[in-house]
Design a protein around this motif. Structure first.
Motif, short mmCIF file in Angstrom:
data_model
loop_
_atom_site.label_atom_id
_atom_site.label_comp_id
_atom_site.label_asym_id
_atom_site.label_seq_id
_atom_site.Cartn_x
_atom_site.Cartn_y
_atom_site.Cartn_z
N UNK A 8 5.21 71.92 54.59
CA UNK A 8 6.04 71.11 53.69
C UNK A 8 5.68 71.45 52.25
N UNK A 9 6.69 71.77 51.46
CA UNK A 9 6.51 72.03 50.03
C UNK A 9 7.36 71.03 49.26
N UNK A 10 6.71 70.26 48.39
CA UNK A 10 7.41 69.20 47.67
C UNK A 10 7.15 69.31 46.18
N UNK A 11 8.22 69.23 45.39
CA UNK A 11 8.11 69.21 43.93
C UNK A 11 9.23 68.33 43.40
N UNK A 12 8.86 67.38 42.55
CA UNK A 12 9.86 66.48 42.00
C UNK A 12 9.19 65.34 41.25
N UNK A 13 9.89 64.24 41.05
CA UNK A 13 9.30 63.10 40.35
C UNK A 13 8.06 62.58 41.08
N UNK A 14 7.12 62.05 40.33
CA UNK A 14 5.87 61.57 40.93
C UNK A 14 6.11 60.59 42.07
N UNK A 15 7.01 59.59 41.94
CA UNK A 15 7.22 58.66 43.05
C UNK A 15 7.67 59.36 44.34
N UNK A 16 8.50 60.38 44.22
CA UNK A 16 8.92 61.13 45.41
C UNK A 16 7.73 61.81 46.05
N UNK A 17 6.91 62.46 45.25
CA UNK A 17 5.77 63.18 45.81
C UNK A 17 4.75 62.22 46.43
N UNK A 18 4.56 61.07 45.81
CA UNK A 18 3.64 60.09 46.40
C UNK A 18 4.18 59.58 47.73
N UNK A 19 5.51 59.40 47.81
CA UNK A 19 6.11 58.96 49.07
C UNK A 19 5.92 60.02 50.15
N UNK A 20 6.13 61.29 49.80
CA UNK A 20 5.94 62.36 50.77
C UNK A 20 4.48 62.44 51.19
N UNK A 21 3.57 62.30 50.24
CA UNK A 21 2.15 62.30 50.59
C UNK A 21 1.84 61.20 51.60
N UNK A 22 2.35 59.99 51.34
CA UNK A 22 2.08 58.88 52.25
C UNK A 22 2.70 59.12 53.63
N UNK A 23 3.88 59.71 53.68
CA UNK A 23 4.57 59.94 54.94
C UNK A 23 3.98 61.09 55.74
N UNK A 24 3.18 61.93 55.09
CA UNK A 24 2.59 63.09 55.78
C UNK A 24 1.09 62.91 55.99
N UNK A 25 0.61 61.69 55.89
CA UNK A 25 -0.81 61.45 56.09
C UNK A 25 -1.30 61.85 57.47
N UNK A 26 -0.40 61.88 58.46
CA UNK A 26 -0.77 62.26 59.82
C UNK A 26 -0.50 63.75 60.09
N UNK A 27 -0.05 64.49 59.07
CA UNK A 27 0.12 65.93 59.20
C UNK A 27 -1.20 66.61 58.85
N UNK A 28 -1.38 67.84 59.26
CA UNK A 28 -2.53 68.61 58.82
C UNK A 28 -2.44 68.81 57.31
N UNK A 29 -3.52 68.49 56.61
CA UNK A 29 -3.49 68.59 55.14
C UNK A 29 -3.24 70.02 54.68
N UNK A 30 -3.55 71.00 55.51
CA UNK A 30 -3.35 72.39 55.11
C UNK A 30 -1.88 72.81 55.15
N UNK A 31 -1.01 71.95 55.70
CA UNK A 31 0.40 72.30 55.80
C UNK A 31 1.28 71.55 54.80
N UNK A 32 0.69 70.71 53.95
CA UNK A 32 1.46 69.93 52.99
C UNK A 32 1.04 70.32 51.58
N UNK A 33 2.02 70.73 50.77
CA UNK A 33 1.74 71.32 49.46
C UNK A 33 2.58 70.64 48.39
N UNK A 34 1.98 70.41 47.22
CA UNK A 34 2.68 69.75 46.12
C UNK A 34 2.55 70.58 44.84
N UNK A 35 3.58 70.48 44.01
CA UNK A 35 3.56 71.03 42.66
C UNK A 35 4.06 69.92 41.74
#
Length: 322
Positions: free
Chosen positions: A196-223
């Motif tokens: 997962x690659x996510x880039x956008x407004x901070x609230x969107x990225x925080x939501x994606x971070x919260x929703x991917x807490x059960x994903x492997x951290x090595x597969x979720x990326x933010x800019x």
């Protein structure tokens, strides 16, 4: 995105520019002599000294195979600090800009076989280079979820709506109404093995971070295009940092980051994005309660690590393993 002035620079010329969506301007940058430019990988950025002297980071939007130019897209933020406005208002065709060589804090995973991109607004800029690369090489399957206020505010809309992207790009427009924001949970409820690659407004990225807490951290990326200043709140207060190895105590004012305070006291601390997304400034936390504002650390890691570029303290003191 804000950055310290780069150590090495090259001069690039604005060869072309155009408004490609409401308030979003594309700039094509070339070498003054037309020479081939240094290579870059999808997700990379340039540090650009804009006409008013500020230095800002801009993601490269062009295909990595295009070595005759670099393409960036810039949104003129009314609430910003003048960097993008200076570029949009004052960098006419023919203007010369001092730029760093490309650097990548948001690289595509080499072994990823499936990628889910989530972009919000101007957050499309690093992702469009990735999409162009994957579409031309077929290296991995991908899907892009692209959220904006309206079709008119959607950069690269015509290109991403082309037949080659049919079934792989989903547009969502919310007219700026949070109640109409796209529900991303169905996409993230079950880990799929995709990156997962996510880039956008901070609230969107925080939501994606919260929703991917059960994903492997090595597969979720933010800019992130924000820096420590953008994560501050009216409730921020000063605190102190104690360095366990030397015993030094450093005051961190309410309007400065731990990273800035450490550097101001003469300590060399590695960093890169300075927005809490790359992990370079990760520091072991030995005592105190941190106010975590990064998008990198897992809940377990937050017990004994802190990102000093953006995070603060809930306690009066933090003890760092330095």
């Amino acid at each position: 995105m804000t950055a310290a002035p780069p150590a090495a620079r090259m001069t690039l010329v604005v060869a072309a520019r155009a408004e490609i969506a409401a308030g979003i301007h594309r700039f094509d940058l070339r070498a003054p002599d037309g020479a081939e430019l240094p290579p870059f990988t999808p997700g990379a950025h340039l540090e650009v000294e804009v006409p008013n002297g500020l230095v800002r980071k801009y993601s490269l939007c062009s295909h990595p195979d295009e070595r005759d130019r670099y393409q960036i897209a810039v949104k003129c933020e009314e609430a910003g600090r003048g960097g993008s406005a200076s570029l949009v208002d004052d960098a006419a065709v023919g203007a010369r800009l001092a730029c760093s060589p490309p650097r990548n804090d948001f690289p595509l995973a080499e072994r990823a076989q499936s990628v889910l991109f989530i972009a919000g607004g101007i957050g499309i800029t690093p992702i469009v280079s990735m999409v162009r690369h994957l579409a031309s090489t077929g290296r991995a399957r991908f899907k892009l979820i692209y959220c904006t206020r309206s079709p008119e505010a959607t950069a690269f809309r015509d290109e991403l709506a082309a037949p080659e992207f049919h079934g792989r790009v989903v547009f969502h427009h919310d007219a700026g109404d949070p109640a109409r924001a796209l529900d991303l949970w169905p996409l993230l409820e079950r880990p799929t093995g995709a990156h997962v690659y996510c880039c956008g407004p901070r609230p969107m990225m925080e939501a994606v971070r919260d929703m991917t807490g059960h994903w492997s951290s090595s597969t979720v990326h933010f800019e992130s295009f924000s820096d420590a200043a953008a994560t501050r709140t009216a409730d921020d207060r000063p605190f102190q940092v104690k360095l366990a190895r030397s015993g030094a105590v450093i005051e961190v004012p309410a309007d400065r980051s731990i990273l800035d305070a450490l550097r101001g006291a003469g300590h060399d601390v590695p960093s890169s994005c300075e927005s809490g997304t790359c992990g370079t400034c990760r520091t072991r936390l030995l005592g105190g309660e941190a106010d975590h504002r990064d998008l990198v650390l897992t809940d377990a890691e937050r017990a004994d690590h802190v990102m000093v570029c953006v995070s603060r303290a809930r306690s009066d003191e933090l003890v760092l393993d330095r």
